[in-house]
Design a protein around this motif. Sequence first.
Motif, PDB file in Angstrom:
ATOM      1  N   GLY A   1       0.826  -1.203   0.000  1.00 29.39           N
ATOM      2  CA  GLY A   1       0.000   0.000   0.000  1.00 29.39           C
ATOM      3  C   GLY A   1       0.850   1.238   0.000  1.00 29.39           C
TER       4      GLY A   1
ATOM      5  N   ALA B   1      -1.551   4.155   3.922  1.00 26.11           N
ATOM      6  CA  ALA B   1      -2.665   3.240   3.606  1.00 26.11           C
ATOM      7  C   ALA B   1      -3.228   2.564   4.852  1.00 26.11           C
ATOM      8  CB  ALA B   1      -2.207   2.179   2.607  1.00 26.11           C
TER       9      ALA B   1
ATOM     10  N   LYS C   1      -1.147   0.239   6.751  1.00 29.52           N
ATOM     11  CA  LYS C   1      -0.465  -1.050   6.931  1.00 29.52           C
ATOM     12  C   LYS C   1       0.134  -1.187   8.329  1.00 29.52           C
ATOM     13  CE  LYS C   1       2.405  -0.126   3.582  1.00 29.52           C
ATOM     14  NZ  LYS C   1       2.013   1.251   3.234  1.00 29.52           N
TER      15      LYS C   1
ATOM     16  N   HIS D   1       6.889  -1.752   0.170  1.00 26.82           N
ATOM     17  CA  HIS D   1       6.562  -0.860  -0.936  1.00 26.82           C
ATOM     18  C   HIS D   1       7.138  -1.392  -2.242  1.00 26.82           C
ATOM     19  CE1 HIS D   1       6.150   2.183   2.291  1.00 26.82           C
ATOM     20  NE2 HIS D   1       5.291   2.737   1.473  1.00 26.82           N
TER      21      HIS D   1
ATOM     22  N   MET E   1      -3.602  -2.610  -0.096  1.00 27.78           N
ATOM     23  CA  MET E   1      -4.359  -1.815   0.860  1.00 27.78           C
ATOM     24  C   MET E   1      -4.354  -0.345   0.437  1.00 27.78           C
ATOM     25  SD  MET E   1      -3.844  -2.226   4.939  1.00 27.78           S
ATOM     26  CE  MET E   1      -4.945  -1.361   6.045  1.00 27.78           C
ATOM     27  N   HIS E   2      -5.502   0.286   0.601  1.00 26.68           N
ATOM     28  CA  HIS E   2      -5.618   1.704   0.256  1.00 26.68           C
ATOM     29  C   HIS E   2      -6.717   2.287   1.129  1.00 26.68           C
ATOM     30  CE1 HIS E   2      -4.964   5.251  -2.006  1.00 26.68           C
ATOM     31  NE2 HIS E   2      -6.031   5.186  -2.785  1.00 26.68           N
ATOM     32  N   HIS E   3      -6.445   3.446   1.736  1.00 25.79           N
ATOM     33  CA  HIS E   3      -7.420   4.073   2.627  1.00 25.79           C
ATOM     34  C   HIS E   3      -8.000   3.089   3.641  1.00 25.79           C
ATOM     35  CE1 HIS E   3      -6.968   7.744   0.542  1.00 25.79           C
ATOM     36  NE2 HIS E   3      -7.649   7.411  -0.546  1.00 25.79           N
TER      37      HIS E   3
ATOM     38  N   ARG F   1      -8.106  -3.616  -0.985  1.00 26.41           N
ATOM     39  CA  ARG F   1      -8.920  -3.351  -2.184  1.00 26.41           C
ATOM     40  C   ARG F   1      -8.750  -4.428  -3.248  1.00 26.41           C
ATOM     41  NH1 ARG F   1     -12.026   1.169  -0.449  1.00 26.41           N
ATOM     42  NH2 ARG F   1     -10.713   2.021   1.208  1.00 26.41           N
TER      43      ARG F   1
ATOM     44  N   ALA G   1      -5.092   1.852  -6.512  1.00 25.77           N
ATOM     45  CA  ALA G   1      -4.931   3.057  -5.693  1.00 25.77           C
ATOM     46  C   ALA G   1      -5.264   4.323  -6.462  1.00 25.77           C
ATOM     47  CB  ALA G   1      -3.512   3.116  -5.149  1.00 25.77           C
TER      48      ALA G   1
ATOM     49  N   SER H   1      -0.997  10.710  -1.040  1.00 24.79           N
ATOM     50  CA  SER H   1      -0.482   9.472  -0.494  1.00 24.79           C
ATOM     51  C   SER H   1       1.005   9.270  -0.764  1.00 24.79           C
ATOM     52  CB  SER H   1      -1.233   8.282  -1.080  1.00 24.79           C
ATOM     53  OG  SER H   1      -2.602   8.435  -0.855  1.00 24.79           O
TER      54      SER H   1
ATOM     55  N   PHE I   1       4.005   4.808  -4.250  1.00 20.94           N
ATOM     56  CA  PHE I   1       4.404   3.679  -3.428  1.00 20.94           C
ATOM     57  C   PHE I   1       5.850   3.283  -3.653  1.00 20.94           C
ATOM     58  CE2 PHE I   1       2.248   2.093  -7.166  1.00 20.94           C
ATOM     59  CZ  PHE I   1       3.175   1.213  -7.693  1.00 20.94           C
TER      60      PHE I   1
END
Length: 273
Positions: free
Chosen positions: A38, A42, A44, A195, A210-212, A216, A248, A256, A259
Amino acid sequence: MTQDAVACTGLAYAFGGTRAVDGLDLSVAEGEVFGLLGPNGAGKTTAIRCITTLLPVPAGMVRVFGHDTAEDRMAVRRLLGYVPQQLSADQSLTGRENVALFARVFDVPRRERAARVGQALAAVDLTDAADRLAKTYSGGMVRRLELAQALVSAPRLLILDEPTIGLDPIARTGVWEHINAVRAATGMTVLVTTHYMDEADQYCDRVGLMHHGRVRALGTPAELRQGLAARRGTTTLPTLEDVFREVAGSGLDDESGDFRDVRSTRRTAGRVG
Ligand SMILES: Nc1ncnc2c1ncn2[C@@H]1O[C@H](COP(=O)(O)OP(=O)(O)OP(=O)(O)O)[C@@H](O)[C@H]1O
Protein backbone atom coordinates in the motif's frame (compact mmCIF):
# COMPACT_ATOMS: atom_id res chain seq x y z
CA MET A 1 -8.36 -28.02 7.88
CA THR A 2 -5.52 -25.58 8.52
CA GLN A 3 -6.20 -22.69 10.81
CA ASP A 4 -5.74 -19.09 9.71
CA ALA A 5 -2.59 -17.59 11.19
CA VAL A 6 -4.25 -14.16 11.12
CA ALA A 7 -7.93 -13.30 10.72
CA CYS A 8 -9.04 -9.66 10.86
CA THR A 9 -12.75 -8.92 10.59
CA GLY A 10 -14.01 -5.38 10.26
CA LEU A 11 -10.88 -4.03 11.96
CA ALA A 12 -10.99 -0.26 12.41
CA TYR A 13 -8.58 2.12 14.12
CA ALA A 14 -8.67 5.92 14.11
CA PHE A 15 -6.16 8.51 15.27
CA GLY A 16 -8.52 11.35 16.18
CA GLY A 17 -10.38 12.07 12.95
CA THR A 18 -8.01 9.99 10.77
CA ARG A 19 -9.41 6.54 10.01
CA ALA A 20 -6.09 4.73 9.58
CA VAL A 21 -7.72 1.30 9.30
CA ASP A 22 -11.27 1.36 8.10
CA GLY A 23 -13.07 -2.00 8.17
CA LEU A 24 -10.19 -4.29 7.29
CA ASP A 25 -11.02 -7.92 6.46
CA LEU A 26 -7.92 -10.05 6.06
CA SER A 27 -7.01 -13.73 6.37
CA VAL A 28 -3.47 -15.04 6.31
CA ALA A 29 -3.27 -18.83 5.95
CA GLU A 30 -0.87 -20.82 8.07
CA GLY A 31 2.47 -21.31 6.31
CA GLU A 32 2.08 -18.67 3.61
CA VAL A 33 4.10 -15.53 2.93
CA PHE A 34 1.52 -12.78 2.75
CA GLY A 35 2.41 -9.29 1.54
CA LEU A 36 0.43 -6.29 2.68
CA LEU A 37 1.11 -3.58 0.13
CA GLY A 38 0.00 0.00 0.00
CA PRO A 39 1.08 3.60 -0.49
CA ASN A 40 2.25 5.74 2.40
CA GLY A 41 -0.58 6.20 4.86
CA ALA A 42 -2.67 3.24 3.61
CA GLY A 43 -2.89 1.88 7.16
CA LYS A 44 -0.46 -1.05 6.93
CA THR A 45 1.58 -0.27 10.04
CA THR A 46 -1.51 0.51 12.09
CA ALA A 47 -3.09 -2.81 11.07
CA ILE A 48 0.12 -4.62 11.95
CA ARG A 49 0.28 -2.94 15.33
CA CYS A 50 -3.25 -4.15 16.05
CA ILE A 51 -2.32 -7.69 15.00
CA THR A 52 0.78 -7.65 17.23
CA THR A 53 -1.35 -6.35 20.15
CA LEU A 54 0.74 -3.15 20.39
CA LEU A 55 -2.45 -1.21 19.67
CA PRO A 56 -5.86 -2.15 21.07
CA VAL A 57 -8.65 -3.18 18.69
CA PRO A 58 -11.38 -0.59 19.19
CA ALA A 59 -13.68 -2.01 16.50
CA GLY A 60 -13.83 -5.37 14.78
CA MET A 61 -11.86 -8.46 15.69
CA VAL A 62 -8.34 -9.81 15.24
CA ARG A 63 -7.46 -13.46 15.81
CA VAL A 64 -3.98 -14.95 15.69
CA PHE A 65 -4.08 -18.74 15.40
CA GLY A 66 -7.58 -18.54 16.84
CA HIS A 67 -6.65 -16.36 19.83
CA ASP A 68 -8.60 -13.12 20.10
CA THR A 69 -6.04 -10.29 20.54
CA ALA A 70 -8.44 -8.40 22.82
CA GLU A 71 -8.94 -11.33 25.18
CA ASP A 72 -5.73 -13.30 24.99
CA ARG A 73 -2.98 -10.79 24.42
CA MET A 74 -0.17 -12.77 26.02
CA ALA A 75 -1.03 -15.97 24.11
CA VAL A 76 -0.85 -13.97 20.87
CA ARG A 77 2.46 -12.38 21.82
CA ARG A 78 4.01 -15.77 22.54
CA LEU A 79 3.20 -16.90 18.99
CA LEU A 80 4.73 -14.05 17.07
CA GLY A 81 8.01 -12.46 16.18
CA TYR A 82 7.90 -8.83 15.07
CA VAL A 83 10.43 -6.72 13.21
CA PRO A 84 9.19 -3.14 13.33
CA GLN A 85 10.01 -0.45 10.82
CA GLN A 86 12.03 1.47 13.38
CA LEU A 87 15.52 0.42 14.35
CA SER A 88 15.20 -2.14 17.13
CA ALA A 89 18.82 -3.25 17.54
CA ASP A 90 20.94 -1.56 20.22
CA GLN A 91 24.08 -0.35 18.51
CA SER A 92 26.10 -0.31 21.75
CA LEU A 93 25.66 -4.08 22.18
CA THR A 94 27.15 -6.92 20.15
CA GLY A 95 24.96 -8.91 17.80
CA ARG A 96 24.91 -11.81 20.25
CA GLU A 97 23.98 -9.53 23.18
CA ASN A 98 21.14 -8.02 21.16
CA VAL A 99 19.67 -11.43 20.38
CA ALA A 100 20.24 -12.65 23.97
CA LEU A 101 18.27 -9.66 25.22
CA PHE A 102 15.30 -10.72 23.11
CA ALA A 103 15.68 -14.31 24.30
CA ARG A 104 15.30 -13.08 27.89
CA VAL A 105 12.38 -10.78 27.08
CA PHE A 106 10.58 -13.58 25.23
CA ASP A 107 11.18 -16.04 28.04
CA VAL A 108 13.31 -18.53 26.18
CA PRO A 109 14.20 -21.05 28.94
CA ARG A 110 17.51 -20.09 30.56
CA ARG A 111 19.09 -23.48 29.83
CA GLU A 112 18.33 -23.22 26.10
CA ARG A 113 19.17 -19.57 25.67
CA ALA A 114 22.81 -19.69 24.54
CA ALA A 115 22.08 -22.41 21.98
CA ARG A 116 18.96 -20.68 20.67
CA VAL A 117 20.79 -17.35 20.35
CA GLY A 118 23.55 -19.11 18.40
CA GLN A 119 20.99 -20.81 16.14
CA ALA A 120 19.15 -17.54 15.45
CA LEU A 121 22.42 -15.81 14.54
CA ALA A 122 23.45 -18.73 12.32
CA ALA A 123 20.06 -18.67 10.57
CA VAL A 124 20.78 -15.14 9.35
CA ASP A 125 24.45 -15.77 8.64
CA LEU A 126 25.81 -13.60 11.43
CA THR A 127 27.83 -16.18 13.36
CA ASP A 128 31.17 -14.68 12.38
CA ALA A 129 30.07 -11.14 13.26
CA ALA A 130 28.15 -12.12 16.40
CA ASP A 131 30.65 -10.68 18.87
CA ARG A 132 31.13 -7.35 17.11
CA LEU A 133 29.24 -4.27 18.21
CA ALA A 134 26.10 -3.72 16.14
CA LYS A 135 27.31 -0.22 15.30
CA THR A 136 29.96 -1.76 13.06
CA TYR A 137 27.32 -3.65 11.02
CA SER A 138 26.16 -2.66 7.53
CA GLY A 139 22.48 -1.86 6.98
CA GLY A 140 21.78 -5.35 5.65
CA MET A 141 23.51 -6.96 8.64
CA VAL A 142 21.47 -4.85 11.06
CA ARG A 143 18.28 -5.97 9.35
CA ARG A 144 19.39 -9.60 9.59
CA LEU A 145 20.25 -9.05 13.26
CA GLU A 146 16.73 -7.76 13.83
CA LEU A 147 15.45 -10.86 12.08
CA ALA A 148 17.50 -13.02 14.47
CA GLN A 149 16.01 -11.10 17.41
CA ALA A 150 12.52 -11.94 16.16
CA LEU A 151 13.41 -15.57 15.39
CA VAL A 152 14.99 -16.45 18.74
CA SER A 153 11.60 -17.20 20.29
CA ALA A 154 10.81 -19.63 17.40
CA PRO A 155 7.62 -17.76 16.39
CA ARG A 156 4.83 -19.45 14.42
CA LEU A 157 4.08 -16.09 12.83
CA LEU A 158 6.77 -13.63 11.78
CA ILE A 159 5.59 -10.08 11.11
CA LEU A 160 7.93 -7.75 9.27
CA ASP A 161 7.17 -4.09 8.64
CA GLU A 162 9.18 -2.95 5.59
CA PRO A 163 12.03 -5.43 6.14
CA THR A 164 14.12 -4.23 3.22
CA ILE A 165 13.45 -0.49 3.23
CA GLY A 166 16.58 1.53 2.53
CA LEU A 167 18.73 -1.51 1.69
CA ASP A 168 20.66 -2.02 -1.53
CA PRO A 169 19.46 -4.77 -3.91
CA ILE A 170 22.02 -7.33 -2.72
CA ALA A 171 21.16 -6.77 0.94
CA ARG A 172 17.43 -6.94 0.09
CA THR A 173 17.92 -10.32 -1.59
CA GLY A 174 19.94 -11.51 1.42
CA VAL A 175 17.18 -10.61 3.85
CA TRP A 176 14.59 -12.48 1.76
CA GLU A 177 16.81 -15.52 1.32
CA HIS A 178 17.16 -15.83 5.08
CA ILE A 179 13.44 -15.35 5.67
CA ASN A 180 12.69 -18.06 3.12
CA ALA A 181 15.26 -20.49 4.49
CA VAL A 182 13.82 -20.23 8.01
CA ARG A 183 10.31 -20.53 6.69
CA ALA A 184 11.20 -23.66 4.68
CA ALA A 185 12.80 -25.21 7.76
CA THR A 186 10.06 -24.36 10.24
CA GLY A 187 6.79 -23.85 8.32
CA MET A 188 6.46 -20.43 9.95
CA THR A 189 3.88 -18.01 8.54
CA VAL A 190 5.17 -14.64 7.32
CA LEU A 191 3.21 -11.39 7.13
CA VAL A 192 5.20 -8.60 5.56
CA THR A 193 4.57 -5.04 4.47
CA THR A 194 6.55 -3.64 1.60
CA HIS A 195 6.56 -0.86 -0.94
CA TYR A 196 8.68 -2.91 -3.30
CA MET A 197 6.35 -4.47 -5.86
CA ASP A 198 9.13 -6.59 -7.37
CA GLU A 199 9.80 -8.20 -3.99
CA ALA A 200 6.12 -8.86 -3.41
CA ASP A 201 5.86 -10.43 -6.86
CA GLN A 202 8.87 -12.63 -6.31
CA TYR A 203 8.55 -13.68 -2.68
CA CYS A 204 4.90 -13.49 -1.58
CA ASP A 205 2.43 -16.33 -2.05
CA ARG A 206 -0.46 -13.86 -1.85
CA VAL A 207 -0.72 -10.11 -1.57
CA GLY A 208 -3.36 -7.71 -0.33
CA LEU A 209 -3.33 -4.24 -1.86
CA MET A 210 -4.36 -1.82 0.86
CA HIS A 211 -5.62 1.70 0.26
CA HIS A 212 -7.42 4.07 2.63
CA GLY A 213 -7.54 1.53 5.44
CA ARG A 214 -8.90 -1.48 3.56
CA VAL A 215 -7.75 -4.29 1.31
CA ARG A 216 -8.92 -3.35 -2.18
CA ALA A 217 -7.49 -6.31 -4.11
CA LEU A 218 -6.36 -9.73 -2.98
CA GLY A 219 -4.78 -12.75 -4.63
CA THR A 220 -1.55 -14.30 -5.80
CA PRO A 221 0.64 -11.86 -7.73
CA ALA A 222 -0.05 -13.89 -10.89
CA GLU A 223 -3.82 -13.81 -10.35
CA LEU A 224 -3.81 -10.04 -9.85
CA ARG A 225 -1.68 -9.45 -12.93
CA GLN A 226 -3.74 -11.81 -15.09
CA GLY A 227 -6.94 -10.19 -13.81
CA LEU A 228 -5.77 -6.77 -14.94
CA ALA A 229 -4.68 -8.14 -18.33
CA ALA A 230 -8.18 -9.60 -18.77
CA ARG A 231 -9.84 -6.29 -17.80
CA ARG A 232 -7.62 -4.44 -20.26
CA GLY A 233 -8.08 -7.08 -22.93
CA THR A 234 -4.32 -7.31 -23.52
CA THR A 235 -2.07 -10.29 -23.91
CA THR A 236 0.89 -8.49 -22.38
CA LEU A 237 0.98 -9.30 -18.69
CA PRO A 238 0.94 -6.10 -16.62
CA THR A 239 3.21 -5.76 -13.60
CA LEU A 240 2.04 -5.82 -10.01
CA GLU A 241 2.84 -2.12 -10.01
CA ASP A 242 0.26 -1.63 -12.80
CA VAL A 243 -2.31 -3.50 -10.71
CA PHE A 244 -1.48 -1.34 -7.75
CA ARG A 245 -1.82 1.83 -9.76
CA GLU A 246 -5.26 0.74 -10.91
CA VAL A 247 -6.36 -0.03 -7.35
CA ALA A 248 -4.93 3.06 -5.69
CA GLY A 249 -5.71 5.36 -8.60
CA SER A 250 -4.61 8.95 -8.85
CA GLY A 251 -4.31 9.32 -5.07
CA LEU A 252 -0.89 7.73 -5.33
CA ASP A 253 0.69 10.76 -6.85
CA ASP A 254 -0.67 13.40 -4.55
CA GLU A 255 -1.51 13.07 -0.90
CA SER A 256 -0.48 9.47 -0.49
CA GLY A 257 2.88 9.65 -2.20
CA ASP A 258 4.01 7.18 -4.79
CA PHE A 259 4.40 3.68 -3.43
CA ARG A 260 7.86 3.56 -4.92
CA ASP A 261 8.70 6.67 -2.93
CA VAL A 262 9.80 4.77 0.11
CA ARG A 263 11.19 7.85 1.81
CA SER A 264 13.38 5.72 3.95
CA THR A 265 13.96 7.15 7.38
CA ARG A 266 15.76 4.13 8.70
CA ARG A 267 19.29 4.86 9.68
CA THR A 268 20.43 1.43 8.59
CA ALA A 269 20.90 2.23 4.92
CA GLY A 270 24.57 2.86 5.51
CA ARG A 271 26.35 2.02 8.70
CA VAL A 272 24.69 2.48 12.04
CA GLY A 273 26.09 5.05 14.40
N1 LIG B 1 0.53 8.01 15.89
C1 LIG B 1 -0.25 8.56 14.96
N2 LIG B 1 -0.93 9.68 15.22
C2 LIG B 1 -1.75 10.26 14.29
N3 LIG B 1 -1.94 9.75 13.06
C3 LIG B 1 -1.29 8.64 12.74
C4 LIG B 1 -0.40 7.98 13.65
N4 LIG B 1 0.11 6.87 13.05
C5 LIG B 1 -0.43 6.85 11.82
N5 LIG B 1 -1.25 7.90 11.62
C6 LIG B 1 -2.03 8.18 10.39
O1 LIG B 1 -2.78 7.03 10.08
C7 LIG B 1 -2.78 6.79 8.67
C8 LIG B 1 -2.21 5.39 8.40
O2 LIG B 1 -0.84 5.37 8.79
P1 LIG B 1 0.04 4.04 8.75
O3 LIG B 1 1.38 4.38 9.32
O4 LIG B 1 -0.71 2.92 9.36
O5 LIG B 1 0.15 3.80 7.17
P2 LIG B 1 1.19 2.92 6.36
O6 LIG B 1 0.42 2.28 5.28
O7 LIG B 1 1.93 2.02 7.29
O8 LIG B 1 2.16 4.01 5.76
P3 LIG B 1 3.76 3.92 5.44
O9 LIG B 1 3.86 3.07 4.23
O10 LIG B 1 4.12 5.33 5.19
O11 LIG B 1 4.43 3.32 6.64
C9 LIG B 1 -1.96 7.92 8.06
O12 LIG B 1 -2.87 8.91 7.63
C10 LIG B 1 -1.12 8.41 9.20
O13 LIG B 1 -0.80 9.77 9.04
